[in-house]
Design a protein around this motif. Structure first.
Motif, PDB file in Angstrom:
ATOM      1  N   GLN A 222      30.006 -21.890 -17.286  1.00 15.90           N
ATOM      2  CA  GLN A 222      30.764 -22.842 -16.467  1.00 15.90           C
ATOM      3  C   GLN A 222      30.992 -24.146 -17.227  1.00 15.90           C
ATOM      4  O   GLN A 222      32.066 -24.754 -17.130  1.00 15.90           O
ATOM      5  CB  GLN A 222      30.006 -23.124 -15.164  1.00 15.90           C
ATOM      6  N   ALA A 223      29.996 -24.581 -17.984  1.00 15.61           N
ATOM      7  CA  ALA A 223      30.054 -25.889 -18.636  1.00 15.61           C
ATOM      8  C   ALA A 223      31.187 -25.974 -19.643  1.00 15.61           C
ATOM      9  O   ALA A 223      31.985 -26.913 -19.608  1.00 15.61           O
ATOM     10  CB  ALA A 223      28.713 -26.197 -19.306  1.00 15.61           C
ATOM     11  N   VAL A 224      31.280 -25.018 -20.564  1.00  9.74           N
ATOM     12  CA  VAL A 224      32.303 -25.091 -21.611  1.00  9.74           C
ATOM     13  C   VAL A 224      33.700 -25.073 -21.003  1.00  9.74           C
ATOM     14  O   VAL A 224      34.575 -25.862 -21.381  1.00  9.74           O
ATOM     15  CB  VAL A 224      32.129 -23.944 -22.624  1.00  9.74           C
ATOM     16  N   GLU A 225      33.909 -24.199 -20.046  1.00  9.40           N
ATOM     17  CA  GLU A 225      35.230 -24.104 -19.407  1.00  9.40           C
ATOM     18  C   GLU A 225      35.599 -25.377 -18.671  1.00  9.40           C
ATOM     19  O   GLU A 225      36.687 -25.930 -18.836  1.00  9.40           O
ATOM     20  CB  GLU A 225      35.240 -22.916 -18.436  1.00  9.40           C
ATOM     21  N   LYS A 226      34.670 -25.874 -17.852  1.00  8.38           N
ATOM     22  CA  LYS A 226      34.980 -27.020 -16.998  1.00  8.38           C
ATOM     23  C   LYS A 226      35.042 -28.326 -17.784  1.00  8.38           C
ATOM     24  O   LYS A 226      35.852 -29.213 -17.469  1.00  8.38           O
ATOM     25  CB  LYS A 226      33.967 -27.108 -15.853  1.00  8.38           C
TER      26      LYS A 226
END
Length: 324
Positions: A222-226
């Protein structure tokens, strides 16, 4: 004429105690190499017994005020981002106000976990643009060592304590992206993901502070995408592109997340301020800490275009674009 919230000073504070990865080897099934390989962290700082979040915040605030050449009563408002306050209430901001000897203005806290400083910075910008304040002290401060489960090697080795602060002042700009100050912001949250990162206690549930719990692999994805999405959205709001960025100053959670976000934005690590190896994840303190260290290192210079972004429990995430 366009009003801008311009950075006038920056400062940080780290507790005296330095904890290298090797210190965990005696009590956990882990090694320095294991921690470095998975997080990039080599050491972190832990607050001393009796040393509180407001203590750390006050030290950082004094450093930022000195850098700006201001006295406490030159400030109209204090906004503190923290998830580890001294007490349930009052706010850390009012405690800092007292410790600074600031006898005017107002203060309040913002809680968005690791994204807290982005949310605090956006609130401070709004106070300035609305005319509620001319100068705002924005602080990120945490004592995450107080909410660690020391038997959980997947979390307790990742976090540290510290504080960073910036002073914002209203200024007139031309309304272009060449203006100094905050140019845009993008804020987001989605409560469906709360179980990825949370603390298992609280006033209205257990009546205790609780311990931090994290689902590392799902949170990483989730972190890299968001983080990439929010940074690019904030840039698009003012007609800028990834290639215009001088420095990414990311939330310092994990070197692999930092590298993944930079790669997705098409920027080399030469354009990223990295402090995670020395501080670990200091949650809401990590971005102002990295800004202060980046200035001290001579990386960040006046006129540089900076994108700073973070994601934390909630999930909550966001980005700010500013010209230093």
């Amino acid at each position: 004429m366009t009003l801008r919230a311009v950075v006038k000073g920056v400062g940080h504070y780290l507790p005296e105690r330095v904890v290298p990865n090797s210190e965990f080897e005696a009590s956990l099934e882990t090694t320095d190499e294991w921690i470095r390989a998975r997080s990039g962290i080599e050491r972190r700082h832990f607050a001393a017994e009796g040393e509180t979040t407001s203590d750390l915040a006050t030290h950082a605030a004094r450093a930022a005020l000195a850098d700006a050449g201001f006295e406490p009563d030159d400030i109209d408002a204090i906004v503190v981002a923290t998830s580890t306050p001294d007490l349930t209430f009052p706010s850390v901001a009012t405690m800092v106000q007292d410790k600074l000897g600031m006898t005017r203005g107002f203060g309040f806290d913002v809680q968005a976990v690791c994204a807290g400083f982005i949310f605090a910075l956006t609130n401070a910008n709004a106070l300035i643009l609305s005319g509620q304040a001319k100068r705002v002290l924005v602080i990120g401060a945490e004592t995450f060592s107080r909410i660690m489960d020391w038997t959980d090697r997947s979390t307790c080795v990742l976090f540290g304590d510290g504080a960073g602060a910036i002073v914002l002042e209203v200024a007139e700009g031309d309304g272009t992206t060449a203006d100094r100050g905050i140019l845009s912001a993008d804020l987001n949250s989605d409560g469906r993901y709360r179980e990825m990162l949370y603390v298992d206690g609280g006033v209205s549930t257990s009546g205790t502070a609780g311990k931090l719990r994290m689902q590392g692999n799902p949170l990483f994805r989730q972190a890299v995408e968001k983080l990439t999405s929010t940074a690019e959205t904030a840039l698009e709001k003012v007609g800028l592109q990834d290639s215009d960025v001088d420095w990414i100053v990311p939330h310092q959670a994990n070197i692999r997340i930092i590298q993944g976000t930079a790669k997705k934005m098409g920027l080399s690590m030469d354009h990223v301020v990295v402090t995670v190896q020395d501080h670990g994840n200091t949650s809401a303190a990590s971005i102002p800490l990295a800004l202060s260290v980046g200035v001290a290192r001579g990386q960040i210079k006046p006129g540089d275009l900076i994108v700073t972004e973070a994601i934390g429990g909630g999930l909550a995430w966001g980005a700010v674009v500013l010209r230093w």
